[in-house]
Design a protein around this motif. Structure first.
Motif, short mmCIF file in Angstrom:
data_model
loop_
_atom_site.label_atom_id
_atom_site.label_comp_id
_atom_site.label_asym_id
_atom_site.label_seq_id
_atom_site.Cartn_x
_atom_site.Cartn_y
_atom_site.Cartn_z
N THR A 1 3.65 13.76 1.23
CA THR A 1 2.48 12.77 2.73
C THR A 1 2.68 12.03 2.96
N CYS A 2 3.73 10.70 2.20
CA CYS A 2 4.23 9.79 2.27
C CYS A 2 4.47 9.73 3.50
N MET B 1 -5.12 16.38 1.21
CA MET B 1 -3.46 15.47 1.11
C MET B 1 -3.64 14.19 1.23
N LEU C 1 -2.70 3.80 5.68
CA LEU C 1 -0.79 4.61 5.76
C LEU C 1 -1.19 5.38 6.55
N LEU D 1 1.53 8.43 -5.55
CA LEU D 1 0.68 9.39 -5.50
C LEU D 1 0.99 10.59 -5.00
N ASP D 2 1.70 10.33 -4.07
CA ASP D 2 2.55 11.64 -3.75
C ASP D 2 3.53 11.42 -2.27
N ARG E 1 -9.70 13.09 -12.94
CA ARG E 1 -8.90 12.95 -11.43
C ARG E 1 -9.78 13.70 -10.36
N GLU F 1 -6.72 8.20 -4.68
CA GLU F 1 -7.33 7.28 -5.72
C GLU F 1 -6.82 5.68 -4.74
N LEU F 2 -7.44 6.03 -3.38
CA LEU F 2 -7.29 4.84 -2.50
C LEU F 2 -8.39 4.89 -1.90
N PHE G 1 -4.87 10.67 -0.01
CA PHE G 1 -4.42 9.56 -1.52
C PHE G 1 -6.59 9.96 -1.89
N PRO H 1 -1.15 17.98 6.57
CA PRO H 1 -0.84 19.13 5.56
C PRO H 1 -2.57 20.43 5.39
N PHE I 1 0.83 3.56 9.44
CA PHE I 1 2.28 2.93 8.99
C PHE I 1 2.89 2.22 9.62
N ARG J 1 -6.59 6.60 -15.55
CA ARG J 1 -7.77 7.42 -15.67
C ARG J 1 -6.58 9.19 -16.07
N ARG K 1 1.95 1.49 -3.72
CA ARG K 1 1.07 2.58 -4.04
C ARG K 1 1.15 3.99 -3.86
N ALA K 2 0.93 4.39 -2.75
CA ALA K 2 0.70 5.27 -1.95
C ALA K 2 2.14 6.51 -2.38
N LYS L 1 1.19 -1.19 0.15
CA LYS L 1 -0.04 -0.34 -0.20
C LYS L 1 1.11 1.10 0.26
N ALA L 2 1.85 1.14 0.74
CA ALA L 2 2.77 2.13 0.93
C ALA L 2 3.37 2.27 -0.81
#
Ligand SMILES: Nc1ncnc2c1ncn2[C@@H]1O[C@H](COP(=O)(O)OP(=O)(O)O)[C@@H](O)[C@H]1O
Ligand SMILES: [Mg+2]
Lengths: 297, 239
Positions: free
Chosen positions: A180-181, B90, B103, A176-177, A296, B94-95, B92, B86, B106, A291, A172-173, A169-170
């Motif tokens: 933010t991760c 922010m 997450l 995306l960003d 999006r 698409e999740l 996700f 933030p 995590f 997409r 994929r995240a 999952k991380a």
């Protein structure tokens, strides 16, 4: 039926290589030109392993499966190493710099193998029955059945990994960003390294399987499959992992059936693939599962 | 006064050669709700990003529970219990809602605890529970803010840094969000640093506040003092 089987088998090789291609693009926006060479290195490492162990344990399925696991591990680590020394210092540089770095890595890899293999085709000798048998109208060999099962098993494991585990999952995240991760407590560099490990290991597995399937390997075998994997990744939607698998299978099927069209023989197979790539880039640049940016929002 | 849980000392942050923070100092006690007010471009988001280490300070220090965290990695700071929600949420998009929340935890390695926390977040934000399989991008603005906050709560933070949670939301929903922030603070004793342009809502909630102007703190005081101060009334509370 026969074409369906062949298409799925070749397509699964494409898919396995495309996963790494697509993941790396998704996560650091790099078109990793060296990825095809990782596949080639996988094939050669597998061959070296087999030639070392075959005096002791032969070159049948047990040796092959063991060789595949060890090669996946080693080549995965090689991928992580390359990522660490070549790409990570470039992550904050302009995109073109890292792209050129990838080209350089590709050249280093295939030139090294060219020297070591004296630039010759090498036989990928295995001791597996090549006797064929029939399942209805379908002509099969033990090799092909095992290969297709193994390839699909790897894709299935990969799918479970990215959908069910926190690391998946991380990944994929991060695609995306990334910022933010970091705020989620994710060590982004660790996940990037993991991505290279997984992608390289899968490509290495595909390399060995291709060696078994075709019977010979050579230092330039990564070039064409790199392009095909890129095509597969684009067809499925680059950066999207299930898309890469789907794109690979579809491409394999297209080639298998495309060569059946009258006047289009096997020598036109690659032209056929890349014509498809161009069509996709024109009409559906985000791929089957991607997409568009506007959707999006 | 006891030792502050979070303390900034002469913190400076630059973007290239341009100073965004010009040596700011703040002390926040455990369990407080403190607001950081200021106009657009004052440096509020930069302050939070510097605390969470998304940006590296060029001088000064950030201390958490007496330990300097100025140059730690962002993920280490998260592990210590300082969580930054933030600006712009922010999430996700698409999740799924559930994946977003997962997450958030995590750093947690125990799946059972993760499940418990998920249930707790669904308890606080029932709408997230109802929509857990939907993509984050399909949520409304207010729901996305709830998701961003829920995601932060998955770690059970000691300090929560909230960057303009009311941004772009209708007044009714702003009230709702502010109530939830109060509840988080009350139920878990979570320390909150609330960045807002909506000074009115923020001062209702906070006990103390700081006012930031072009990278400098120009005023500080209790929420009561600040809401009465004429310059603030004019600049941020004026109708
Ligand atoms: N990534 C950046 N690069 C350059 N300057 C930036 C960047 N982010 C913010 N700034 C500048 O830093 C100052 C403070 O910005 P910010 O912290 O976002 O303010 P606020 O959150 O109070 O609106 C502004 O002048 C802004 O233009
Ligand atoms: Mg801001």
């Amino acid at each position: 039926m026969q074409q369906l089987f062949n298409g799925l088998l070749i397509g699964s090789f494409y898919g396995l290589v495309a996963i790494g291609y697509s993941m790396v693009y998704g996560i650091i926006k790099l078109l990793n030109f060296a990825h095809g060479d990782i596949y080639m290195i996988g094939a050669f490492s597998g061959l070296v392993f087999l030639s070392i162990v075959s005096p002791y344990i032969g070159a049948g399925w047990p040796a092959l499966i063991l060789g595949m696991l060890i090669t996946m591990l080693l080549v995965g680590l090689l991928g992580v190493f390359i990522q660490r020394v070549a790409y990570r210092p470039m992550l904050k540089a302009p995109r073109l710099s890292i792209l050129i770095t990838a080209l350089a890595v590709s050249m280093i890899l295939y030139n090294t193998v060219m020297l070591l293999s004296a630039g010759r085709y090498r036989a990928f000798n295995v001791e597996i029955s090549s006797e064929s048998f029939y399942l209805g109208a379908l002509r099969l060999t033990e090799t092909r059945v095992v290969l297709i099962v193994a390839a699909f098993a790897l894709m299935f494991i990969m799918h479970m990994f990215i959908t069910k585990t926190m690391y998946g999952k991380a990944m994929r995240a991060i695609a995306l960003d990334r910022d933010t991760c970091q705020l989620m407590g994710i060590d982004v560099y660790k996940i990037i390294a993991l991505t290279f490990f997984v992608g390289s290991a899968l490509a290495a597995a595909a390399g060995i399987m291709a060696g078994v399937y075709y019977g010979t390997i050579h230092f330039y075998m990564g070039f064409l499959i790199g392009l095909k994997a890129f095509t597969a990744a684009v067809i499925g939607g680059i950066g999207i992992i299930p898309g890469a698998m789907l794109g690979g299978l579809l491409l394999g099927l297209l080639e298998a059936f495309g060569t059946q069209i009258p006047f289009i023989g096997t020598q036109w197979k690659d032209v056929f693939s890349f014509a498809f790539l161009i069509l996709f880039l024109i009409f559906k640049p985000n791929g089957l599962l991607g997409r568009s940016e506007s959707e999006r929002m | 006064m006891s030792e502050p849980i979070l303390s900034l000392k002469n913190l400076e942050t630059r973007y290239g050669q341009i100073y965004a923070l010009r040596g700011i100092s703040m002390d926040i006690q455990e369990g407080e709700i403190v607001t950081l007010l200021g106009a657009n471009g004052a440096g509020k988001s930069t302050t939070l990003k510097t605390i969470s280490s998304l940006i590296t300070a060029s001088a000064g220090s950030v201390t958490f529970n007496g330990r300097e965290i100025t140059h730690l990695h962002p993920h280490t700071i998260v592990e210590m219990g300082v969580i930054h929600v933030p600006e712009g949420r922010m999430i996700f998009k698409e999740l799924t809602v559930k994946e977003n929340l997962e997450l958030g935890s995590f750093t947690l390695h125990d799946n059972d605890i993760r499940k418990q926390r998920l249930e707790r977040v669904y308890g606080l934000f029932p709408v997230l529970g109802e929509r857990q399989q939907q993509m984050g991008g399909f949520l409304s603005g207010g729901e996305q803010q709830m998701l961003a906050m829920g995601r932060a709560l998955m770690t059970e933070p000691k300090v929560l840094l909230l960057d303009e949670p009311s941004m772009g939301l209708a007044p009714l929903i702003v009230n709702n969000i502010m109530d939830i922030i109060r509840q988080i603070n009350k139920d878990h004793g979570t320390t909150i640093l609330l960045v807002e342009q909506n000074a009115k809502a923020a001062l209702k909630l906070a006990t103390r506040g700081y006012v930031l102007e072009t990278g400098e703190i120009v005023m500080e005081g209790s929420a009561e003092e600040l809401s009465k101060d004429e310059s603030i009334v004019k600049a941020y509370l004026g109708e």
